[in-house]
Design an enzyme around this catalytic site. Structure first.
Site, PDB file in Angstrom:
ATOM      1  N   ARG A  27       0.861  -1.192   0.000  1.00  0.00           N
ATOM      2  CA  ARG A  27       0.000   0.000   0.000  1.00  0.00           C
ATOM      3  C   ARG A  27       0.897   1.242   0.000  1.00  0.00           C
ATOM      4  O   ARG A  27       1.819   1.337   0.810  1.00  0.00           O
ATOM      5  CB  ARG A  27      -0.945  -0.003   1.212  1.00  0.00           C
ATOM      6  CG  ARG A  27      -1.937  -1.163   1.153  1.00  0.00           C
ATOM      7  CD  ARG A  27      -3.100  -0.989   2.088  1.00  0.00           C
ATOM      8  NE  ARG A  27      -3.968   0.107   1.682  1.00  0.00           N
ATOM      9  CZ  ARG A  27      -4.945   0.588   2.462  1.00  0.00           C
ATOM     10  NH1 ARG A  27      -5.135   0.106   3.664  1.00  0.00           N
ATOM     11  NH2 ARG A  27      -5.717   1.564   2.028  1.00  0.00           N
TER      12      ARG A  27
ATOM     13  N   ASP B 196      -2.607   9.326   7.476  1.00  0.00           N
ATOM     14  CA  ASP B 196      -1.820   8.219   6.925  1.00  0.00           C
ATOM     15  C   ASP B 196      -0.401   8.648   6.575  1.00  0.00           C
ATOM     16  O   ASP B 196       0.497   7.815   6.497  1.00  0.00           O
ATOM     17  CB  ASP B 196      -2.534   7.658   5.689  1.00  0.00           C
ATOM     18  CG  ASP B 196      -3.862   7.046   6.084  1.00  0.00           C
ATOM     19  OD1 ASP B 196      -3.866   5.883   6.488  1.00  0.00           O
ATOM     20  OD2 ASP B 196      -4.888   7.751   6.063  1.00  0.00           O
TER      21      ASP B 196
HETATM   22  O1  MRU Z   1      -7.581   2.547   3.707  1.00  0.00           O
HETATM   23  P1  MRU Z   1      -7.469   2.432   5.190  1.00  0.00           P
HETATM   24  O2  MRU Z   1      -8.664   1.908   5.880  1.00  0.00           O
HETATM   25  O3  MRU Z   1      -6.196   1.769   5.639  1.00  0.00           O
HETATM   26  O4  MRU Z   1      -7.392   3.961   5.585  1.00  0.00           O
HETATM   27  C1  MRU Z   1      -6.523   4.479   6.447  1.00  0.00           C
HETATM   28  C2  MRU Z   1      -7.255   4.969   7.572  1.00  0.00           C
HETATM   29  O5  MRU Z   1      -7.536   4.218   8.467  1.00  0.00           O
HETATM   30  C3  MRU Z   1      -7.696   6.358   7.627  1.00  0.00           C
HETATM   31  O6  MRU Z   1      -7.287   7.179   6.626  1.00  0.00           O
HETATM   32  C4  MRU Z   1      -7.418   6.869   9.013  1.00  0.00           C
HETATM   33  O7  MRU Z   1      -8.135   8.019   9.250  1.00  0.00           O
HETATM   34  C5  MRU Z   1      -5.972   7.134   9.236  1.00  0.00           C
HETATM   35  S1  MRU Z   1      -5.531   6.896  10.861  1.00  0.00           S
HETATM   36  C6  MRU Z   1      -4.760   5.368  10.803  1.00  0.00           C
END
Ligand code: MRU
Length: 362
Positions: A89, A242
Protein backbone atom coordinates in the site's frame (compact mmCIF):
# COMPACT_ATOMS: atom_id res chain seq x y z
CA UNK A 1 -9.59 -2.05 24.02
CA UNK A 2 -12.71 -4.02 24.82
CA UNK A 3 -14.57 -6.51 22.64
CA UNK A 4 -17.59 -7.93 24.42
CA UNK A 5 -15.96 -6.79 27.66
CA UNK A 6 -12.67 -8.62 26.96
CA UNK A 7 -9.43 -6.72 26.35
CA UNK A 8 -7.76 -7.08 22.93
CA UNK A 9 -4.98 -5.62 20.87
CA UNK A 10 -5.27 -5.69 17.07
CA UNK A 11 -2.15 -7.77 16.44
CA UNK A 12 0.18 -10.10 18.31
CA UNK A 13 2.26 -13.25 17.81
CA UNK A 14 0.40 -16.28 19.08
CA UNK A 15 3.53 -18.42 18.72
CA UNK A 16 7.01 -17.95 17.26
CA UNK A 17 5.80 -18.50 13.69
CA UNK A 18 2.27 -17.07 13.74
CA UNK A 19 1.00 -13.50 13.52
CA UNK A 20 -2.56 -13.23 14.79
CA UNK A 21 -4.83 -10.38 13.67
CA UNK A 22 -8.45 -9.32 13.96
CA UNK A 23 -9.92 -9.86 10.48
CA UNK A 24 -11.41 -6.41 9.80
CA UNK A 25 -13.10 -7.57 6.59
CA UNK A 26 -15.69 -9.39 8.70
CA UNK A 27 -16.50 -6.58 11.14
CA UNK A 28 -18.95 -5.45 12.43
CA UNK A 29 -20.92 -8.61 11.71
CA UNK A 30 -18.42 -11.17 12.85
CA UNK A 31 -15.42 -10.90 15.18
CA UNK A 32 -12.85 -13.34 13.79
CA UNK A 33 -9.16 -13.79 14.40
CA UNK A 34 -6.92 -14.73 11.49
CA UNK A 35 -3.54 -16.48 11.69
CA UNK A 36 -0.81 -15.47 9.25
CA UNK A 37 2.14 -17.81 8.78
CA UNK A 38 3.98 -16.35 5.77
CA UNK A 39 5.19 -12.99 4.47
CA UNK A 40 2.88 -13.47 1.47
CA UNK A 41 0.00 -13.95 3.90
CA UNK A 42 0.84 -10.71 5.71
CA UNK A 43 1.18 -8.86 2.39
CA UNK A 44 -2.20 -10.18 1.26
CA UNK A 45 -3.80 -9.20 4.58
CA UNK A 46 -2.52 -5.63 4.11
CA UNK A 47 -3.56 -5.40 0.41
CA UNK A 48 -6.99 -6.86 1.08
CA UNK A 49 -7.47 -4.71 4.21
CA UNK A 50 -7.87 -7.54 6.69
CA UNK A 51 -5.47 -5.25 8.56
CA UNK A 52 -5.58 -1.57 7.71
CA UNK A 53 -5.00 1.90 9.13
CA UNK A 54 -1.56 3.51 9.21
CA UNK A 55 -0.39 2.41 12.66
CA UNK A 56 -1.62 -1.15 12.35
CA UNK A 57 -0.15 -1.49 8.85
CA UNK A 58 3.18 -0.45 10.39
CA UNK A 59 2.85 -3.00 13.21
CA UNK A 60 1.81 -5.70 10.72
CA UNK A 61 4.86 -4.89 8.60
CA UNK A 62 7.02 -5.17 11.75
CA UNK A 63 5.65 -8.64 12.49
CA UNK A 64 5.75 -9.52 8.79
CA UNK A 65 9.49 -8.96 8.97
CA UNK A 66 9.72 -11.57 11.74
CA UNK A 67 8.21 -14.09 9.32
CA UNK A 68 10.48 -12.75 6.57
CA UNK A 69 13.49 -13.39 8.79
CA UNK A 70 12.38 -16.99 9.22
CA UNK A 71 11.84 -17.45 5.46
CA UNK A 72 14.99 -15.76 4.18
CA UNK A 73 18.28 -17.67 4.04
CA UNK A 74 20.31 -14.61 3.00
CA UNK A 75 20.19 -10.83 3.45
CA UNK A 76 19.34 -10.47 -0.27
CA UNK A 77 16.32 -12.73 0.16
CA UNK A 78 15.27 -10.81 3.24
CA UNK A 79 15.45 -7.52 1.32
CA UNK A 80 13.26 -8.94 -1.45
CA UNK A 81 10.66 -10.04 1.09
CA UNK A 82 10.86 -6.61 2.74
CA UNK A 83 10.20 -5.00 -0.65
CA UNK A 84 7.15 -7.24 -1.14
CA UNK A 85 5.71 -5.82 2.08
CA UNK A 86 6.54 -2.20 1.23
CA UNK A 87 4.75 -2.33 -2.13
CA UNK A 88 1.41 -3.49 -0.67
CA UNK A 89 0.00 0.00 0.00
CA UNK A 90 1.58 3.29 -1.06
CA UNK A 91 0.10 6.05 1.12
CA UNK A 92 0.52 5.06 4.79
CA UNK A 93 4.14 5.89 5.57
CA UNK A 94 4.25 3.71 8.72
CA UNK A 95 4.59 0.67 6.45
CA UNK A 96 7.94 1.64 4.97
CA UNK A 97 9.03 3.18 8.30
CA UNK A 98 8.54 -0.15 10.12
CA UNK A 99 10.21 -2.23 7.38
CA UNK A 100 13.25 0.08 7.23
CA UNK A 101 13.49 0.05 11.02
CA UNK A 102 13.55 -3.75 10.97
CA UNK A 103 16.15 -3.90 8.19
CA UNK A 104 18.36 -1.46 10.12
CA UNK A 105 18.38 -3.52 13.34
CA UNK A 106 18.85 -6.80 11.47
CA UNK A 107 21.76 -5.37 9.45
CA UNK A 108 23.31 -4.03 12.67
CA UNK A 109 23.45 -7.51 14.24
CA UNK A 110 24.54 -10.97 13.23
CA UNK A 111 22.39 -12.52 10.47
CA UNK A 112 22.12 -15.71 12.58
CA UNK A 113 20.27 -13.72 15.22
CA UNK A 114 17.85 -12.13 12.73
CA UNK A 115 14.67 -13.84 13.93
CA UNK A 116 15.15 -12.93 17.61
CA UNK A 117 16.23 -9.39 16.70
CA UNK A 118 13.22 -8.88 14.40
CA UNK A 119 10.84 -10.28 17.00
CA UNK A 120 12.10 -7.89 19.69
CA UNK A 121 11.86 -4.94 17.29
CA UNK A 122 8.35 -5.91 16.14
CA UNK A 123 7.17 -6.00 19.75
CA UNK A 124 8.84 -2.62 20.33
CA UNK A 125 7.10 -1.12 17.27
CA UNK A 126 3.72 -2.43 18.47
CA UNK A 127 4.25 -1.32 22.08
CA UNK A 128 5.44 2.13 21.02
CA UNK A 129 2.37 2.52 18.80
CA UNK A 130 0.05 1.66 21.68
CA UNK A 131 1.91 3.98 24.07
CA UNK A 132 1.92 6.84 21.54
CA UNK A 133 -1.83 6.53 21.04
CA UNK A 134 -2.42 6.51 24.78
CA UNK A 135 -0.38 9.69 25.07
CA UNK A 136 -2.30 11.29 22.16
CA UNK A 137 -5.38 10.57 24.25
CA UNK A 138 -3.99 12.49 27.22
CA UNK A 139 -3.10 15.54 25.10
CA UNK A 140 -6.36 15.50 23.15
CA UNK A 141 -8.37 15.16 26.34
CA UNK A 142 -7.31 18.67 27.37
CA UNK A 143 -8.73 20.07 24.11
CA UNK A 144 -12.08 18.36 24.71
CA UNK A 145 -12.02 19.45 28.34
CA UNK A 146 -11.65 23.10 27.29
CA UNK A 147 -14.52 22.84 24.82
CA UNK A 148 -16.69 21.13 27.46
CA UNK A 149 -15.91 23.95 29.90
CA UNK A 150 -17.12 26.47 27.31
CA UNK A 151 -20.59 24.84 27.19
CA UNK A 152 -21.28 23.66 30.73
CA UNK A 153 -23.85 20.91 31.11
CA UNK A 154 -24.01 20.31 27.35
CA UNK A 155 -22.75 17.43 25.27
CA UNK A 156 -19.56 17.95 23.23
CA UNK A 157 -20.15 16.81 19.64
CA UNK A 158 -17.09 15.46 17.85
CA UNK A 159 -17.05 14.59 14.16
CA UNK A 160 -14.62 11.97 12.85
CA UNK A 161 -13.92 10.50 9.43
CA UNK A 162 -12.90 6.94 8.50
CA UNK A 163 -11.52 4.73 11.23
CA UNK A 164 -8.64 6.21 13.16
CA UNK A 165 -9.67 4.08 16.10
CA UNK A 166 -7.90 1.29 17.96
CA UNK A 167 -8.61 -1.02 15.01
CA UNK A 168 -6.36 1.20 12.87
CA UNK A 169 -3.53 1.00 15.42
CA UNK A 170 -2.39 -1.52 18.00
CA UNK A 171 -4.55 -0.04 20.77
CA UNK A 172 -6.46 3.16 21.71
CA UNK A 173 -6.42 4.68 18.20
CA UNK A 174 -5.28 8.17 17.24
CA UNK A 175 -8.44 10.24 16.63
CA UNK A 176 -10.38 8.05 19.07
CA UNK A 177 -7.84 8.18 21.91
CA UNK A 178 -8.98 11.66 23.09
CA UNK A 179 -12.58 10.49 22.66
CA UNK A 180 -12.04 7.42 24.85
CA UNK A 181 -10.12 9.52 27.38
CA UNK A 182 -12.92 12.11 27.54
CA UNK A 183 -15.54 9.39 27.92
CA UNK A 184 -13.52 7.78 30.72
CA UNK A 185 -13.16 11.20 32.39
CA UNK A 186 -16.94 11.55 32.49
CA UNK A 187 -17.17 14.41 29.96
CA UNK A 188 -20.49 14.10 28.12
CA UNK A 189 -19.56 13.47 24.48
CA UNK A 190 -21.26 12.30 21.31
CA UNK A 191 -19.47 11.30 18.10
CA UNK A 192 -20.70 11.90 14.56
CA UNK A 193 -19.28 9.02 12.54
CA UNK A 194 -18.85 9.61 8.79
CA UNK A 195 -19.79 6.40 7.00
CA UNK A 196 -16.65 6.82 4.81
CA UNK A 197 -17.43 5.41 1.41
CA UNK A 198 -16.38 3.37 -0.39
CA UNK A 199 -15.18 0.85 2.23
CA UNK A 200 -17.34 2.27 5.03
CA UNK A 201 -14.64 2.17 7.69
CA UNK A 202 -16.67 4.69 9.72
CA UNK A 203 -20.02 2.91 9.54
CA UNK A 204 -18.51 -0.55 9.97
CA UNK A 205 -15.47 -0.10 12.20
CA UNK A 206 -15.54 3.22 14.09
CA UNK A 207 -19.20 2.82 15.03
CA UNK A 208 -18.57 -0.77 16.14
CA UNK A 209 -15.61 0.06 18.33
CA UNK A 210 -17.29 3.13 19.88
CA UNK A 211 -20.29 0.92 20.64
CA UNK A 212 -18.05 -1.69 22.27
CA UNK A 213 -16.65 1.00 24.60
CA UNK A 214 -20.10 2.48 25.29
CA UNK A 215 -19.42 5.85 23.63
CA UNK A 216 -22.59 7.59 22.33
CA UNK A 217 -22.37 7.99 18.55
CA UNK A 218 -24.41 8.39 15.37
CA UNK A 219 -23.47 7.28 11.85
CA UNK A 220 -24.00 9.92 9.17
CA UNK A 221 -23.81 9.83 5.38
CA UNK A 222 -20.50 11.26 4.23
CA UNK A 223 -21.96 14.53 2.97
CA UNK A 224 -23.67 15.46 6.24
CA UNK A 225 -20.80 17.12 8.11
CA UNK A 226 -21.12 20.56 6.48
CA UNK A 227 -24.79 20.78 7.39
CA UNK A 228 -24.07 19.80 11.01
CA UNK A 229 -21.36 22.44 11.27
CA UNK A 230 -23.62 25.16 9.83
CA UNK A 231 -26.13 24.42 12.58
CA UNK A 232 -23.69 24.32 15.48
CA UNK A 233 -24.03 20.57 15.88
CA UNK A 234 -20.32 19.75 15.67
CA UNK A 235 -17.96 21.38 18.19
CA UNK A 236 -14.76 19.96 16.74
CA UNK A 237 -13.44 17.53 14.15
CA UNK A 238 -10.70 14.99 14.93
CA UNK A 239 -9.34 12.79 12.17
CA UNK A 240 -6.35 10.51 11.86
CA UNK A 241 -3.61 10.62 9.24
CA UNK A 242 -1.82 8.22 6.92
CA UNK A 243 1.12 10.49 6.12
CA UNK A 244 2.00 14.02 7.27
CA UNK A 245 4.68 16.15 5.64
CA UNK A 246 7.26 18.15 7.61
CA UNK A 247 5.19 21.25 6.80
CA UNK A 248 1.96 19.75 8.19
CA UNK A 249 0.02 18.70 5.08
CA UNK A 250 -2.06 15.63 5.95
CA UNK A 251 -2.96 12.65 3.77
CA UNK A 252 -5.98 10.86 5.19
CA UNK A 253 -8.95 8.86 3.92
CA UNK A 254 -10.68 10.34 0.88
CA UNK A 255 -13.17 13.03 1.93
CA UNK A 256 -11.13 14.43 4.80
CA UNK A 257 -10.22 17.56 2.81
CA UNK A 258 -13.89 18.43 2.26
CA UNK A 259 -14.54 18.17 6.00
CA UNK A 260 -11.62 20.51 6.66
CA UNK A 261 -13.03 23.04 4.16
CA UNK A 262 -16.45 22.91 5.81
CA UNK A 263 -14.86 23.24 9.25
CA UNK A 264 -12.90 26.33 8.19
CA UNK A 265 -16.01 27.93 6.68
CA UNK A 266 -17.88 27.41 9.95
CA UNK A 267 -15.08 28.18 12.44
CA UNK A 268 -15.13 24.62 13.73
CA UNK A 269 -11.67 23.55 15.00
CA UNK A 270 -10.14 20.76 12.92
CA UNK A 271 -7.58 18.53 14.66
CA UNK A 272 -5.46 15.73 13.24
CA UNK A 273 -4.17 13.06 15.63
CA UNK A 274 -1.12 10.99 14.72
CA UNK A 275 1.82 9.16 16.26
CA UNK A 276 5.07 10.77 15.13
CA UNK A 277 5.81 7.61 13.08
CA UNK A 278 3.26 9.01 10.59
CA UNK A 279 5.42 12.06 9.74
CA UNK A 280 7.32 11.84 6.49
CA UNK A 281 10.07 14.39 7.05
CA UNK A 282 11.34 13.90 3.48
CA UNK A 283 8.25 15.63 2.06
CA UNK A 284 7.09 19.24 2.22
CA UNK A 285 4.17 19.67 -0.19
CA UNK A 286 1.57 16.99 0.47
CA UNK A 287 -0.64 17.67 -2.55
CA UNK A 288 2.24 17.32 -4.97
CA UNK A 289 4.37 14.73 -3.22
CA UNK A 290 2.28 12.21 -1.27
CA UNK A 291 1.42 9.17 -3.41
CA UNK A 292 -2.33 8.55 -3.39
CA UNK A 293 -3.43 4.94 -3.61
CA UNK A 294 -6.01 4.09 -6.25
CA UNK A 295 -7.94 0.97 -5.34
CA UNK A 296 -10.22 -1.35 -7.29
CA UNK A 297 -13.24 0.46 -8.76
CA UNK A 298 -15.34 -2.47 -7.56
CA UNK A 299 -15.17 -0.93 -4.05
CA UNK A 300 -17.19 1.99 -5.46
CA UNK A 301 -19.58 0.07 -7.69
CA UNK A 302 -20.37 -2.66 -5.15
CA UNK A 303 -21.24 -2.75 -1.48
CA UNK A 304 -21.03 -5.50 1.09
CA UNK A 305 -23.55 -5.98 3.86
CA UNK A 306 -25.42 -8.53 5.89
CA UNK A 307 -28.66 -9.91 4.47
CA UNK A 308 -31.71 -10.60 6.63
CA UNK A 309 -30.78 -14.30 6.72
CA UNK A 310 -27.39 -13.46 8.28
CA UNK A 311 -25.29 -14.08 5.18
CA UNK A 312 -22.69 -11.56 3.99
CA UNK A 313 -23.66 -10.35 0.53
CA UNK A 314 -22.11 -8.07 -2.07
CA UNK A 315 -24.46 -6.13 -4.32
CA UNK A 316 -23.88 -3.76 -7.23
CA UNK A 317 -25.14 -0.24 -6.45
CA UNK A 318 -24.29 1.47 -9.73
CA UNK A 319 -25.52 1.44 -13.27
CA UNK A 320 -23.90 -1.49 -15.08
CA UNK A 321 -21.23 -0.32 -17.49
CA UNK A 322 -20.64 3.09 -15.88
CA UNK A 323 -16.96 3.50 -15.07
CA UNK A 324 -15.89 4.32 -11.52
CA UNK A 325 -12.65 5.49 -9.96
CA UNK A 326 -11.47 4.87 -6.42
CA UNK A 327 -8.95 7.30 -4.91
CA UNK A 328 -8.21 6.03 -1.41
CA UNK A 329 -6.91 9.25 0.15
CA UNK A 330 -6.77 13.02 -0.22
CA UNK A 331 -4.52 15.72 1.18
CA UNK A 332 -5.67 18.42 3.59
CA UNK A 333 -3.33 21.42 3.39
CA UNK A 334 -1.78 22.51 6.68
CA UNK A 335 -3.51 25.91 6.52
CA UNK A 336 -6.88 24.22 7.19
CA UNK A 337 -5.67 22.37 10.29
CA UNK A 338 -6.11 23.94 13.73
CA UNK A 339 -3.46 21.73 15.40
CA UNK A 340 -1.79 18.37 15.23
CA UNK A 341 -2.04 16.09 18.27
CA UNK A 342 0.89 13.70 18.66
CA UNK A 343 2.32 11.69 21.54
CA UNK A 344 4.56 14.72 22.23
CA UNK A 345 1.74 17.23 22.59
CA UNK A 346 -0.37 19.65 20.56
CA UNK A 347 1.38 21.74 17.92
CA UNK A 348 0.59 23.97 14.96
CA UNK A 349 0.61 22.32 11.54
CA UNK A 350 3.71 24.15 10.35
CA UNK A 351 7.32 23.16 9.88
CA UNK A 352 8.80 25.21 12.71
CA UNK A 353 6.31 23.98 15.31
CA UNK A 354 6.49 20.36 14.11
CA UNK A 355 10.29 20.28 14.23
CA UNK A 356 10.44 22.07 17.56
CA UNK A 357 8.19 19.44 19.11
CA UNK A 358 9.72 16.49 17.20
CA UNK A 359 13.44 17.30 16.85
CA UNK A 360 14.18 13.72 15.74
CA UNK A 361 12.54 14.48 12.39
CA UNK A 362 15.58 16.66 11.57
O1 MRU B 1 -7.58 2.55 3.71
P1 MRU B 1 -7.47 2.43 5.19
O2 MRU B 1 -8.66 1.91 5.88
O3 MRU B 1 -6.20 1.77 5.64
O4 MRU B 1 -7.39 3.96 5.58
C1 MRU B 1 -6.52 4.48 6.45
C2 MRU B 1 -7.25 4.97 7.57
O5 MRU B 1 -7.54 4.22 8.47
C3 MRU B 1 -7.70 6.36 7.63
O6 MRU B 1 -7.29 7.18 6.63
C4 MRU B 1 -7.42 6.87 9.01
O7 MRU B 1 -8.13 8.02 9.25
C5 MRU B 1 -5.97 7.13 9.24
S1 MRU B 1 -5.53 6.90 10.86
C6 MRU B 1 -4.76 5.37 10.80
Amino acid sequence: MLVSGKSFRTIWMSDEATVRIIDQRRLPWSFDLLDLHTVAGVAHAICDMAVRGAGLIGAAAGYGMVLASREAATMDELELLAASLVQTRPTAVNLNWAVQRQLAVIRAGSFDQRVEVARREADRIANEDAAACESIGRHGLEIIRRIAASKPGQVVNILTHCNAGWLAFVDHGSATAPIYAAHAAGIPIHVWVDETRPRNQGARLTAWELGQQGVPHTIIADNTGGHLMQHGLADLVITGADRVTRCGDVANKIGTYLKALAARDNDVPFYVALPSSTFDATLRDGVREIPIEQRDAGEVTHMEGMAADGRLQTVQITSAGSPAVNYGFDVTPARLITSLITEQGVCAADEAAILAMHPGLG
